[in-house]
Design an enzyme around this catalytic site. Structure first.
Site, PDB file in Angstrom:
ATOM      1  N   ARG A 194       0.842  -1.209   0.000  1.00 20.99           N
ATOM      2  CA  ARG A 194       0.000   0.000   0.000  1.00 20.99           C
ATOM      3  C   ARG A 194       0.867   1.246   0.000  1.00 20.99           C
ATOM      4  O   ARG A 194       0.614   2.205  -0.730  1.00 20.99           O
ATOM      5  CB  ARG A 194      -0.845   0.035   1.277  1.00 20.99           C
ATOM      6  CG  ARG A 194      -1.919  -0.994   1.336  1.00 20.99           C
ATOM      7  CD  ARG A 194      -2.467  -1.063   2.758  1.00 20.99           C
ATOM      8  NE  ARG A 194      -3.494  -2.066   2.848  1.00 20.99           N
ATOM      9  CZ  ARG A 194      -3.746  -2.783   3.951  1.00 20.99           C
ATOM     10  NH1 ARG A 194      -3.023  -2.605   5.037  1.00 20.99           N
ATOM     11  NH2 ARG A 194      -4.702  -3.663   3.948  1.00 20.99           N
ATOM     12  N   PHE A 244     -11.746  -4.142  -4.741  1.00 23.00           N
ATOM     13  CA  PHE A 244     -11.662  -5.041  -3.575  1.00 23.00           C
ATOM     14  C   PHE A 244     -11.001  -4.258  -2.439  1.00 23.00           C
ATOM     15  O   PHE A 244      -9.979  -4.668  -1.879  1.00 23.00           O
ATOM     16  CB  PHE A 244     -10.861  -6.315  -3.898  1.00 23.00           C
ATOM     17  CG  PHE A 244     -11.324  -7.044  -5.133  1.00 23.00           C
ATOM     18  CD1 PHE A 244     -12.405  -7.928  -5.077  1.00 23.00           C
ATOM     19  CD2 PHE A 244     -10.699  -6.835  -6.355  1.00 23.00           C
ATOM     20  CE1 PHE A 244     -12.826  -8.592  -6.223  1.00 23.00           C
ATOM     21  CE2 PHE A 244     -11.123  -7.494  -7.506  1.00 23.00           C
ATOM     22  CZ  PHE A 244     -12.184  -8.385  -7.437  1.00 23.00           C
ATOM     23  N   ASP A 255     -16.140  -2.418  -3.308  1.00 22.11           N
ATOM     24  CA  ASP A 255     -16.133  -3.674  -2.556  1.00 22.11           C
ATOM     25  C   ASP A 255     -17.581  -4.135  -2.446  1.00 22.11           C
ATOM     26  O   ASP A 255     -18.502  -3.323  -2.384  1.00 22.11           O
ATOM     27  CB  ASP A 255     -15.520  -3.493  -1.160  1.00 22.11           C
ATOM     28  CG  ASP A 255     -15.068  -4.817  -0.555  1.00 22.11           C
ATOM     29  OD1 ASP A 255     -13.850  -5.063  -0.491  1.00 22.11           O
ATOM     30  OD2 ASP A 255     -15.949  -5.625  -0.159  1.00 22.11           O
ATOM     31  N   SER A 256     -17.770  -5.456  -2.412  1.00 24.16           N
ATOM     32  CA  SER A 256     -19.143  -5.973  -2.358  1.00 24.16           C
ATOM     33  C   SER A 256     -19.687  -6.037  -0.932  1.00 24.16           C
ATOM     34  O   SER A 256     -20.879  -6.234  -0.732  1.00 24.16           O
ATOM     35  CB  SER A 256     -19.199  -7.375  -2.986  1.00 24.16           C
ATOM     36  OG  SER A 256     -18.269  -8.220  -2.346  1.00 24.16           O
ATOM     37  N   ASP A 280      -7.108  -6.233  -5.979  1.00 23.18           N
ATOM     38  CA  ASP A 280      -6.640  -7.068  -4.865  1.00 23.18           C
ATOM     39  C   ASP A 280      -7.751  -8.051  -4.466  1.00 23.18           C
ATOM     40  O   ASP A 280      -8.326  -7.935  -3.379  1.00 23.18           O
ATOM     41  CB  ASP A 280      -6.250  -6.158  -3.678  1.00 23.18           C
ATOM     42  CG  ASP A 280      -5.650  -6.948  -2.522  1.00 23.18           C
ATOM     43  OD1 ASP A 280      -5.165  -8.076  -2.741  1.00 23.18           O
ATOM     44  OD2 ASP A 280      -5.670  -6.429  -1.386  1.00 23.18           O
ATOM     45  N   CYS A 307      -3.495 -13.620  -3.962  1.00 23.69           N
ATOM     46  CA  CYS A 307      -3.126 -14.192  -2.663  1.00 23.69           C
ATOM     47  C   CYS A 307      -3.365 -15.696  -2.679  1.00 23.69           C
ATOM     48  O   CYS A 307      -3.508 -16.322  -1.636  1.00 23.69           O
ATOM     49  CB  CYS A 307      -3.871 -13.505  -1.528  1.00 23.69           C
ATOM     50  SG  CYS A 307      -5.649 -13.590  -1.669  1.00 23.69           S
TER      51      CYS A 307
HETATM   52  N1  SAH Z   1      -7.345  -4.455  -0.637  1.00 25.10           N
HETATM   53  C1  SAH Z   1      -7.840  -4.746   0.691  1.00 25.10           C
HETATM   54  C2  SAH Z   1      -7.991  -6.228   0.965  1.00 25.10           C
HETATM   55  C3  SAH Z   1      -8.877  -6.953  -0.013  1.00 25.10           C
HETATM   56  S1  SAH Z   1      -9.541  -8.413   0.589  1.00 25.10           S
HETATM   57  C4  SAH Z   1      -6.963  -4.085   1.724  1.00 25.10           C
HETATM   58  O1  SAH Z   1      -5.962  -3.446   1.369  1.00 25.10           O
HETATM   59  O2  SAH Z   1      -7.272  -4.204   2.903  1.00 25.10           O
HETATM   60  C5  SAH Z   1     -10.707  -8.810  -0.628  1.00 25.10           C
HETATM   61  C6  SAH Z   1     -11.963  -7.959  -0.604  1.00 25.10           C
HETATM   62  O3  SAH Z   1     -12.730  -8.323  -1.747  1.00 25.10           O
HETATM   63  C7  SAH Z   1     -12.908  -8.164   0.569  1.00 25.10           C
HETATM   64  O4  SAH Z   1     -13.145  -6.935   1.196  1.00 25.10           O
HETATM   65  C8  SAH Z   1     -14.218  -8.697  -0.042  1.00 25.10           C
HETATM   66  O5  SAH Z   1     -15.387  -8.130   0.558  1.00 25.10           O
HETATM   67  C9  SAH Z   1     -14.112  -8.207  -1.447  1.00 25.10           C
HETATM   68  N2  SAH Z   1     -14.795  -8.992  -2.485  1.00 25.10           N
HETATM   69  C10 SAH Z   1     -14.804 -10.330  -2.658  1.00 25.10           C
HETATM   70  N3  SAH Z   1     -15.435 -10.657  -3.806  1.00 25.10           N
HETATM   71  C11 SAH Z   1     -15.831  -9.484  -4.375  1.00 25.10           C
HETATM   72  C12 SAH Z   1     -16.495  -9.148  -5.580  1.00 25.10           C
HETATM   73  N4  SAH Z   1     -16.892 -10.090  -6.455  1.00 25.10           N
HETATM   74  N5  SAH Z   1     -16.715  -7.850  -5.855  1.00 25.10           N
HETATM   75  C13 SAH Z   1     -16.321  -6.888  -4.984  1.00 25.10           C
HETATM   76  N6  SAH Z   1     -15.664  -7.152  -3.842  1.00 25.10           N
HETATM   77  C14 SAH Z   1     -15.419  -8.426  -3.543  1.00 25.10           C
END
Ligand code: SAH
Length: 395
Positions: A211, A227, A249-250, A299, A339
């Site tokens: 980040r 995400f 984010d979802s 991510d 990941c």
């Molecule tokens: N980038 C973040 C961590 C991401 S973790 C950070 O720096 O903290 C992955 C994220 O993806 C989660 O918050 C989850 O809610 C979201 N997610 C999972 N599937 C998704 C989708 N299809 N569309 C949008 N968000 C999604």
């Protein structure tokens, strides 16, 4: 102590200090071990190999702990392993600019199935093996003695536990319960964390360095953080003077937490758009609208939980990255992560190459991201390497 003998020729990985023994490698069990008991592992000649946790429910029948026959796995052993792990992270937490870190990372710290994250005065713990479950009281006592936390919270509601035949837990293990949201800092940026309800153990501290590094490319730029969870990439971009940030984010809780985080850091909420939506759907919509960004972050959650899921996951990563690349013009940057332990860096590069080809973009990799030092990779346990990413520039 129960003794387990390996089949002939099955001791090579054990001698190379790999901590997993698969059930197919076991020959004879002398005695009746309970799941989670520490056993003595012997080779086909009955010579001592190592001590490990036994479990008959798991594909990994023995998780190895100690290769020195003269060192028993007792309270002093746990104390030593926990102390060493914590000491390795001390400098990360030394200046109060960062108060969130992973203190214990399972096999990498010789404690297979134990994850401990520190969030300011609280610890969030995941217990993912029956051996650690049995040693729980010792481990809690050592953590309390060494760290004096306000409370220790169990976030072991992970599917890994079901593979070990232990039921999901989610609750207070010791001390005082954390408030609904507690505040931590990471590189000077404040975050609210909901330890009880947040994802994983509450926060993704594995992206700390990435980040910060990406943020150095975002001054004056428009950033799309896909995400976003609680906003790690978005907040770092604002801290470095991004012109505008869109976070997708979802999860409703993720978006709520992200909005709180924008407020507690006093970033300008007029420069921020938070969208609760499926990322693929949102990327398609942006593309249909002809929208462009300077920097796109992808991510996603783990698409490949195992090697068998690799083909399908590769297609999902490719489609996602193709959609992300379509929103960039020449000079634009894509920070893309995986990941999934099953996707190694070379496979990931290949996937991004296909995505770029399909998007009709020529790209250059300008940086490779990895997991931070509080998620170390023990070289005798390469499976512990899971987080990787590429910073890609559109030519
Ligand atoms: N980038 C973040 C961590 C991401 S973790 C950070 O720096 O903290 C992955 C994220 O993806 C989660 O918050 C989850 O809610 C979201 N997610 C999972 N599937 C998704 C989708 N299809 N569309 C949008 N968000 C999604």
């Amino acid at each position: 102590m129960v003794e387990i003998k390996l089949k002939k020729g099955k001791d090579k990985a054990v001698n190379q200090r790999h901590p997993w023994v698969f059930s197919g490698a076991l020959d004879k069990i002398k005695g009746k071990p309970e799941n989670g008991d520490v056993i003595r592992l012997l080779d086909a000649n009955n010579d001592f190999l190592a001590y490990g946790y036994y479990n008959d429910q798991s594909r990994v029948a023995v998780r190895l702990l100690e290769w020195d026959e003269n060192i028993g796995v007792d309270q002093a052993w746990y104390e030593q392993k926990i102390k060493t792990a914590i000491a390795g992270r001390a400098h990360l937490l030394a200046d109060n600019d960062t108060t969130a870190a992973r203190l214990i990372f399972s096999e990498a710290d010789f404690l297979p199935g134990l994850i401990v994250d520190q969030y300011a005065d609280f610890l969030s713990v995941q217990i993912l093996s029956s051996g650690i479950e049995k040693a729980k009281d010792i481990i809690i006592a050592v953590l309390v003695e060494l760290l004096q936390p306000k409370g220790i919270f169990d976030r072991s509601d992970a599917t890994a536990r079901t593979h070990e035949g232990i039921t999901a837990e989610n609750g207070l293990l010791w001390g005082e319960a954390p408030a609904e949201f507690i505040e931590v800092k990471e590189n000077g940026i404040k975050y609210h964390i909901n330890i009880a309800e947040g994802q994983k153990s509450g926060f993704y501290c594995d992206q700390r360095d990435n980040r910060k590094l990406l943020a150095s490319y975002t001054k004056g730029k428009s950033v799309l953080d896909c995400f976003s969870y609680s906003g790690g990439f978005s907040l770092n971009a604002f801290a470095q003077g991004a012109a505008e940030v869109t976070s997708v984010d979802s999860s409703a809780l993720a978006i709520e937490t992200l909005k709180q985080n924008i407020a507690i850091n006093k970033f300008d909420e007029n420069k921020h758009i938070a969208i609760q939506s499926d990322v693929n759907k949102q990327l398609r919509q942006f593309n249909d609208e002809g929208k462009k960004f300077d920097v796109v972050v992808l991510d996603p959650p783990k698409y490949a939980p195992s090697r068998s899921a690799l083909d399908r996951a590769a297609r999902a990563y490719k489609d996602l990255n193709r959609r992300g690349l379509l929103l960039l013009e020449s000079g634009g940057l894509l920070a893309t992560f995986s990941c999934s332990g099953a996707v190694d860096i070379d496979t990931f590069k290949q996937i991004i190459a296909w995505a770029a080809l399909d998007a009709g973009k020529e790209v250059q990799v300008i940086y490779q991201f990895c997991q931070p030092e509080d998620h170390p990779v023990r070289l005798s346990f390469p499976e512990g390497e899971y987080l990787k990413g590429l910073l890609v520039r559109v030519v």
